[in-house]
Design an enzyme around this catalytic site. Structure first.
Site, PDB file in Angstrom:
ATOM      1  CG  HIS A 189     -28.767   8.886  13.744  1.00 32.83           C
ATOM      2  ND1 HIS A 189     -29.489  10.400  13.510  1.00 32.83           N
ATOM      3  CD2 HIS A 189     -28.604   8.105  13.225  1.00 32.83           C
ATOM      4  CE1 HIS A 189     -30.226   9.931  12.447  1.00 32.83           C
ATOM      5  NE2 HIS A 189     -28.601   9.115  11.980  1.00 32.83           N
ATOM      6  CB  THR A 191     -32.705  11.472  15.665  1.00 32.05           C
ATOM      7  OG1 THR A 191     -32.182  10.241  15.756  1.00 32.05           O
ATOM      8  CG2 THR A 191     -32.512  12.528  13.870  1.00 32.05           C
ATOM      9  CE  LYS A 192     -30.894   7.509  18.570  1.00 32.89           C
ATOM     10  NZ  LYS A 192     -31.597   6.527  17.299  1.00 32.89           N
ATOM     11  N   PRO A 193     -30.006  12.423  21.769  1.00 31.71           N
ATOM     12  CG  PRO A 193     -32.250  12.824  23.672  1.00 31.71           C
ATOM     13  CD  PRO A 193     -31.206  11.478  22.600  1.00 31.71           C
TER      14      PRO A 193
END
Length: 385
Positions: A189, A191-193
């Site tokens: 997603h 928002t993930k690193p």
């Protein structure tokens, strides 16, 4: 995501810029392959597998199956294990609702376990106690906030019990190791690193399991026939293009996040006794920066930070036990009691702080200064923890 009413945002995605994607999008234009395991998705499969850390004793290379989302990765991994309806799946109550929802959609029965007070994760020792007390068919530990789980310990758990393990390591790609016997579900997603907008991975060293996940992600088709009901969860060529571009810059993204993590650790260290950070993890990377408050409620600190234009989030809080959809789920705590004392204690105290590559050292200093002042104002000198 961002909220313009806050001067310091809690999350800001760091994805490739448009100019990095242009050559890959032109390849899509040329091939006119947009889905159904096109050339970019196939290339991303190889690139993602190569990013997985080496694991001691793992002779087989990992298979990385790209899918449409992290939630799809969890559900496909569960379905691929072929558990009978009503089989019990042990999982921590501190986690994202997707794992419990996936189990229920597969006709399985979630069982909520407690967590370690230091790592905030379900450990193999706790899982061993649980499987002695209940007929558990599969265990799903969570890499909470990106805290890497010990792959070798979970390999040993499987070898000792014969109970399969699926790690919900949503935010821990690509630093979460994949063991000899353990399957791992990742989220990609935004928002993930390792964000690509939306997507997921199922990673396993088991050839048969990987092929079953691929089949289930494509409606269950095998040689033109549906052998078992599946889903349509394949990764599109557009998302694979972002994944390929992101792979070329992920080292820089992780280095910046590590800079921010270390800055928080150094500035919050003097507040020992009042706040603490999640302990452990090899490597000690995090996808989210969450602190535990020992001297006040997380909601009160969130309100104080908000008044200074600092955005926060209470990820995983309240725990899954408080969600109406899961209130029927059995609790299996220490000594087989129906109580989860560590989860209950952590729930009101965890607060997610701003954590992303756009943060400056001055931003971190400002956040920590507000935290320190708020604690001091809430506890007179003679009444401090």
């Amino acid at each position: 995501m961002t909220d313009e009413s806050h001067a310091i945002h809690v999350l800001v995605p760091d994805l490739p810029k448009a100019n990095a994607l242009t050559p890959l999008l032109e390849r899509i234009d040329k091939t006119r392959r947009y889905a159904n395991s096109g050339p970019l998705a196939q290339a991303f499969t190889q690139v993602a597998a190569a990013l997985i850390p080496a694991t001691q004793g793992a002779n087989a290379p990992p298979h990385a199956v790209p899918v449409a989302s992290g939630s799809a990765a969890l559900e496909l991994a569960l379905r691929a294990h072929g558990l009978p309806p009503g089989a019990k799946v042990l999982m921590p109550a501190l986690g994202f609702p997707a794992m419990a929802s996936a189990a229920l959609r597969c006709g399985l029965v979630p069982v909520f376990a407690d967590i370690s007070p230091g790592s905030w994760t379900l450990t193999t020792h706790m899982a061993l106690d649980a499987v002695r007390a209940a007929d558990i068919a599969l265990v799903m530990p969570v890499a909470a906030y990106g805290h890497a789980l010990p792959a070798e310990d979970w390999d040993e758990f499987y070898e000792r019990t014969g109970i399969p393990v699926i790690m919900d390591a949503a935010g821990a790609f690509p630093w979460q190791a994949v063991g000899r016997n353990v399957c791992v579900a990742f989220s990609l997603h935004a928002t993930k690193p390792f964000g690509i907008g939306e997507g997921g991975l199922v990673v396993t060293r088991d050839d048969v399991l990987a092929e079953r996940v691929r089949r289930l992600a494509d409606h269950g088709f095998s040689h033109g026939l549906v052998s078992e009901p599946g889903l349509n969860c394949k990764m599109s060529e557009f998302h694979a293009a972002v994944g390929l571009a992101q792979a070329g810059r992920i080292d820089g993204v992780l280095a910046e996040l590590e800079r921010v993590r270390i800055a928080y650790a150094e500035r919050l260290a003097p507040l020992v006794g009042a706040v603490s950070l999640q302990r452990g993890g090899t490597p000690p990377r995090r996808s989210l920066l969450v602190m535990r408050l020992h001297a006040m409620a997380a909601d009160d600190m969130a309100a104080a930070l908000g008044r200074h234009g600092i955005q926060t989030r209470r990820w995983y809080c309240p725990p899954l036990t408080a969600h109406p959809a899961f209130r029927h789920v059995r609790l299996l705590g220490p000594d087989a009691v129906a109580r989860l004392p560590v989860t209950d204690a952590l729930g009101p105290t965890l607060l997610g702080l701003p954590y992303h590559t756009s943060l400056t050292d001055a931003d971190v200093a400002e956040v920590c200064a507000v935290i320190e002042r708020t604690i001091a104002e809430s506890h007179p000198p003679g009444d401090r923890p």
